[in-house]
Design an enzyme around this catalytic site. Structure first.
Site, mmCIF file in Angstrom:
data_model
loop_
_atom_site.group_PDB
_atom_site.id
_atom_site.type_symbol
_atom_site.label_atom_id
_atom_site.label_comp_id
_atom_site.label_asym_id
_atom_site.label_seq_id
_atom_site.Cartn_x
_atom_site.Cartn_y
_atom_site.Cartn_z
ATOM 1 N N LYS A 92 2.167 30.201 2.893
ATOM 2 C CA LYS A 92 1.862 29.161 1.902
ATOM 3 C C LYS A 92 0.404 28.737 1.984
ATOM 4 O O LYS A 92 -0.119 28.127 1.072
ATOM 5 C CB LYS A 92 2.801 27.961 2.040
ATOM 6 C CG LYS A 92 3.270 27.659 3.419
ATOM 7 C CD LYS A 92 4.590 26.876 3.407
ATOM 8 C CE LYS A 92 5.252 26.966 4.769
ATOM 9 N NZ LYS A 92 6.668 26.699 4.765
ATOM 10 N N LYS B 222 -4.950 29.299 15.380
ATOM 11 C CA LYS B 222 -5.042 28.036 14.648
ATOM 12 C C LYS B 222 -6.272 27.244 15.040
ATOM 13 O O LYS B 222 -6.838 26.528 14.210
ATOM 14 C CB LYS B 222 -3.772 27.194 14.858
ATOM 15 C CG LYS B 222 -2.587 27.716 14.073
ATOM 16 C CD LYS B 222 -1.580 26.618 13.770
ATOM 17 C CE LYS B 222 -0.394 27.161 12.993
ATOM 18 N NZ LYS B 222 0.660 26.157 12.776
ATOM 19 N N LYS C 239 0.950 38.368 6.744
ATOM 20 C CA LYS C 239 2.232 37.774 6.402
ATOM 21 C C LYS C 239 2.097 36.864 5.173
ATOM 22 O O LYS C 239 1.083 36.179 5.035
ATOM 23 C CB LYS C 239 2.677 36.941 7.621
ATOM 24 C CG LYS C 239 4.096 36.461 7.589
ATOM 25 C CD LYS C 239 4.450 35.781 8.899
ATOM 26 C CE LYS C 239 5.266 34.537 8.632
ATOM 27 N NZ LYS C 239 5.716 33.854 9.847
#
Ligand code: TRP
Length: 332
Positions: free
Chosen positions: A201, A116, A198
Site C-alpha cells: 500500500k 524501515k 511485494k
C-alpha cells in the site's frame, strides 16, 4: 468442548492503509480457510502502525475500514476471534516485559528494522526497533500453536520463538513455542508496476497496488497497465516477473494451474491476458466489496463484533500475562 482440542492459530495484520489484493490473496483468504479446522485468533495490529507517523483522522478511518474489509472477506465472528490489538491492554504490557528479555543485538539484526529505518531516516524511534517484541507478545499471549505469516515476517517469528524458549528456560513452561508457516496456497502478490517487489500500500506508483475496495474500472485500468516483458508469450519463467505475477494472481483467483493458464493463452497476446486477469480479479472481489458496503454502514454491528472479541481476547491473554508476571516475581 471439542474446540479445546483444535490447534490455536494466531495472526495479525496492520491497518496502516486499505487492505490490498496482496493482503487478501497472501493472508486473509487463508485466515478464512483455516476457520473450521483451527481455533483461530486474529488481530488488527493497530499498535504496530504507530511505529510510523500516522494522521489521526486517517488512522481512525483505516482501522474501521480494515476491520470491515477483513470481515467482508469471510471472517466469521461466530467461528473466530477477530479483535483490535489496542483494545486489549495485555499486549502492550507483555511487550514491555519481553523487551527486557530481548537483546539489543538480536533486534539490530532484523532486516525489516534496517529497511524501515533507511526509509524513515527522520523517525527511527524506539518502537520501530522493539516492534518484534510487540509481535512476540501478540503471539505468545494466546499460546498459539501455529502462526501463518508472509515471508517478510519469518525473521520476526523466529525471534518470537527464541524469546519464548529463553523465557521458558528461565522460568519453566510459560509460553507455547509457536510454529511459523508460510501458507502453501498463499500467493505472494507483487507490485503490478515493479514485479520484483511485494505489492504494497506504500507503493509510490498507485498503479502498482490493487486495493480490495477499488472500483472495477480502476482495477481493470491497473491490470491493463501492468508491467510485462517483450517476449509476448504467456509462460512462467525466469526474467518474466511481470507475467509470473499475473499468472499467479490469475491462478489464485480461479484455481487454475500455471500449466492450464499457459494452454489457455497459447497464441494470445498480453493484452487479452491482462484483461482476463483483471476481469477475474473484479469478479473475485465483487462479493467482498458488496459485503464491505453493508458492514461499513452498520457501525453498531461492527462495534458489537469487536467489543465481544476484545473481551474474550482479554480474558484469554490475561492468563498468560499473569503467569509470566508471577514467575518473574511481580506481586499480583
Ligand atoms: N508485523 C506483522 C506485519 O507487519 C503484523 C503482525 C503483528 C503479526 N503482530 C503479529 C503477524 C503476530 C503475525 C503474528 O505483517
Amino acid at each position: 468442548m471439542e474446540t479445546e482440542k483444535k490447534k490455536i492459530v494466531f495472526s495479525a495484520i496492520q491497518p496502516s492503509g486499505t487492505i490490498t489484493l496482496g493482503n487478501y490473496l497472501g493472508a486473509v483468504r487463508n485466515w478464512v480457510n483455516m476457520q473450521d479446522e483451527f481455533n483461530c485468533i486474529y488481530a488488527l495490529a493497530d499498535l504496530h502502525t504507530i511505529t510510523v507517523r500516522q494522521e489521526p483522522a486517517v488512522m481512525r478511518k483505516n482501522i474501521l475500514d480494515a476491520y470491515a474489509s477483513i470481515m467482508a472477506c469471510g471472517i466469521d465472528p461466530e467461528k473466530s476471534l477477530f479483535f483490535i490489538q489496542s483494545h486489549v491492554h495485555t499486549h502492550a504490557e507483555l511487550a514491555w516485559i519481553l523487551n527486557c528479555y530481548t537483546q539489543f543485538g538480536e533486534l539490530s539484526r532484523m532486516t525489516q528494522f534496517k529497511d524501515k529505518s533507511a526509509k524513515h531516516a527522520d523517525n527511527i524511534n524506539a518502537g520501530l526497533f522493539t516492534y518484534p517484541c510487540l509481535m512476540a507478545a501478540d503471539i505468545l499471549l494466546y499460546q498459539a500453536d501455529m502462526v501463518p505469516v508472509g515471508a517478510d515476517q519469518k525473521q520476526h517469528l523466529e525471534l518470537s520463538r527464541d524469546i519464548a524458549v529463553r523465557f521458558n528456560g528461565l522460568y519453566g513452561n510459560v509460553f507455547k513455542v509457536p510454529e511459523g508457516f508460510i501458507p502453501k496456497n498463499g500467493a505472494r502478490v507483487m507490485s503490478l508496476q515493479d514485479p520484483t517487489r511485494k505489492m504494497s500500500k506504500s507503493d509510490e506508483n498507485v498503479n502498482g497496488c490493487v486495493h480490495l475496495l477499488d472500483t472495477p474500472e480502476v482495477i481493470m485500468k491497473k491490470f491493463k497497465r501492468a508491467v510485462t516483458d517483450s517476449e509476448a508469450v504467456v509462460r512462467y519463467g525466469e526474467g518474466k516477473e511481470g507475467i509470473n505475477n499475473l499468472m499467479s494472481i490469475y491462478s489464485a483467483v480461479t484455481g487454475k494451474t500455471l500449466e492450464e493458464i499457459e494452454k489457455e493463452f497459447e497464441g494470445k497476446g498480453y493484452g487479452d491476458f491482462k484483461t482476463t486477469v483483471g476481469e477475474a480479479v473484479v469478479e473475485a472481489l465483487r462479493p467482498i466489496k458488496t459485503r464491505y458496503e453493508q458492514l461499513i454502514r452498520d457501525k453498531a454491528y461492527l462495534e458489537e463484533c469487536y467489543r465481544k472479541a476484545d473481551e474474550t481476547a482479554l480474558r484469554f491473554s490475561r492468563r498468560t500475562l499473569s503467569k509470566a508476571m508471577k514467575k518473574i516475581g511481580f506481586i499480583l
